[in-house]
Design an enzyme around this catalytic site. Sequence first.
Site, PDB file in Angstrom:
ATOM      1  N   HIS A  99      -1.995  -4.033   5.088  1.00  0.00           N
ATOM      2  CA  HIS A  99      -1.729  -3.569   6.464  1.00  0.00           C
ATOM      3  C   HIS A  99      -3.033  -3.251   7.181  1.00  0.00           C
ATOM      4  O   HIS A  99      -3.979  -2.752   6.568  1.00  0.00           O
ATOM      5  CB  HIS A  99      -0.797  -2.358   6.467  1.00  0.00           C
ATOM      6  CG  HIS A  99      -1.405  -1.109   5.896  1.00  0.00           C
ATOM      7  ND1 HIS A  99      -1.886  -0.081   6.687  1.00  0.00           N
ATOM      8  CD2 HIS A  99      -1.634  -0.732   4.628  1.00  0.00           C
ATOM      9  CE1 HIS A  99      -2.367   0.864   5.912  1.00  0.00           C
ATOM     10  NE2 HIS A  99      -2.238   0.508   4.661  1.00  0.00           N
ATOM     11  N   CYS A 144      -5.734   0.086   7.081  1.00  0.00           N
ATOM     12  CA  CYS A 144      -5.572   0.595   5.711  1.00  0.00           C
ATOM     13  C   CYS A 144      -6.714   1.547   5.349  1.00  0.00           C
ATOM     14  O   CYS A 144      -7.887   1.152   5.340  1.00  0.00           O
ATOM     15  CB  CYS A 144      -5.521  -0.561   4.720  1.00  0.00           C
ATOM     16  SG  CYS A 144      -5.274  -0.016   3.012  1.00  0.00           S
ATOM     17  N   ASP A 202       0.515   3.751   1.750  1.00  0.00           N
ATOM     18  CA  ASP A 202       0.502   4.326   3.106  1.00  0.00           C
ATOM     19  C   ASP A 202       1.927   4.596   3.616  1.00  0.00           C
ATOM     20  O   ASP A 202       2.788   3.714   3.559  1.00  0.00           O
ATOM     21  CB  ASP A 202      -0.225   3.345   4.050  1.00  0.00           C
ATOM     22  CG  ASP A 202      -0.584   3.985   5.378  1.00  0.00           C
ATOM     23  OD1 ASP A 202       0.338   4.490   6.068  1.00  0.00           O
ATOM     24  OD2 ASP A 202      -1.773   3.972   5.735  1.00  0.00           O
ATOM     25  N   CYS A 240       0.848  -1.198   0.000  1.00  0.00           N
ATOM     26  CA  CYS A 240       0.000   0.000   0.000  1.00  0.00           C
ATOM     27  C   CYS A 240       0.881   1.244   0.000  1.00  0.00           C
ATOM     28  O   CYS A 240       1.997   1.237   0.498  1.00  0.00           O
ATOM     29  CB  CYS A 240      -0.903  -0.010   1.232  1.00  0.00           C
ATOM     30  SG  CYS A 240      -2.052   1.394   1.267  1.00  0.00           S
ATOM     31  N   ARG A 289       3.088   4.721   6.435  1.00  0.00           N
ATOM     32  CA  ARG A 289       3.512   3.947   7.615  1.00  0.00           C
ATOM     33  C   ARG A 289       3.956   2.535   7.248  1.00  0.00           C
ATOM     34  O   ARG A 289       4.284   1.740   8.127  1.00  0.00           O
ATOM     35  CB  ARG A 289       2.356   3.871   8.616  1.00  0.00           C
ATOM     36  CG  ARG A 289       1.924   5.240   9.138  1.00  0.00           C
ATOM     37  CD  ARG A 289       0.564   5.156   9.796  1.00  0.00           C
ATOM     38  NE  ARG A 289      -0.462   4.723   8.854  1.00  0.00           N
ATOM     39  CZ  ARG A 289      -1.743   4.513   9.185  1.00  0.00           C
ATOM     40  NH1 ARG A 289      -2.143   4.711  10.428  1.00  0.00           N
ATOM     41  NH2 ARG A 289      -2.611   4.120   8.276  1.00  0.00           N
TER      42      ARG A 289
END
Length: 212
Positions: free
Chosen positions: A98, A101, A44, A42, A46
């Site tokens: 994750h 998400c 993202d 992803c 993080r």
Amino acid sequence: MLDLTRLFENNRAWAERMTRDDPAFFLERSRAQTPHFLAIGCSDSRVPLELLSGAAPGEMFVHRNVANQVFPADLNVLSVLEYAVEVLRVRHVLVVGHYGCGGVQAAMDAGQGQGLGLVDNWLGDVRDVQRRHRDELRALPTVDDRFNRLVELNVLHQVVNLARTPVVQSAWARDATPLLHGAVFDVRDGLLRSLVTAVDGNDKADALIPLA
Ligand code: CO
């Protein structure tokens, strides 16, 4: 907080550190890359795939998009996959989802009538996964449980999507590589958990998703 000036300063410090530790580091990598992994994760911030797995430059080919999707018609992910499998001959392809998400969350919320624009189109496959596993998800006690499970189911479906691509099909016809894997990263404790590992043929791929 990282600002733009700091970003370039950090880069200079990193390059100096790497060169100090191994003077030939960048020179060697400038000649070729020989990664053993393709990771699809992803976007993202993080979930930094190389950082969380300790992969050094040259060790991991990476593709990231919102909610780690593998669409059969997405030229972007297919081009990455083809290059990784046919040219770089990676041994492993990992799909990394994750918990928490935002993409999966948005797909869940879309059913509640909260449209988000263009990304709604992107997340159609996650909504299909949700519909397909409606009974299993509804049986879970809390919204968080359903959210976490949908994150996992999304990863499993993307592994199946990967298996069905012409790139993987023709690679498997040659030998039993690449091995496909699905994992989920927990942004709360930093740990990567394996969901499925070493899918190396159609029988294993077809068994991943129970017929709903
Ligand atoms: Co995400």
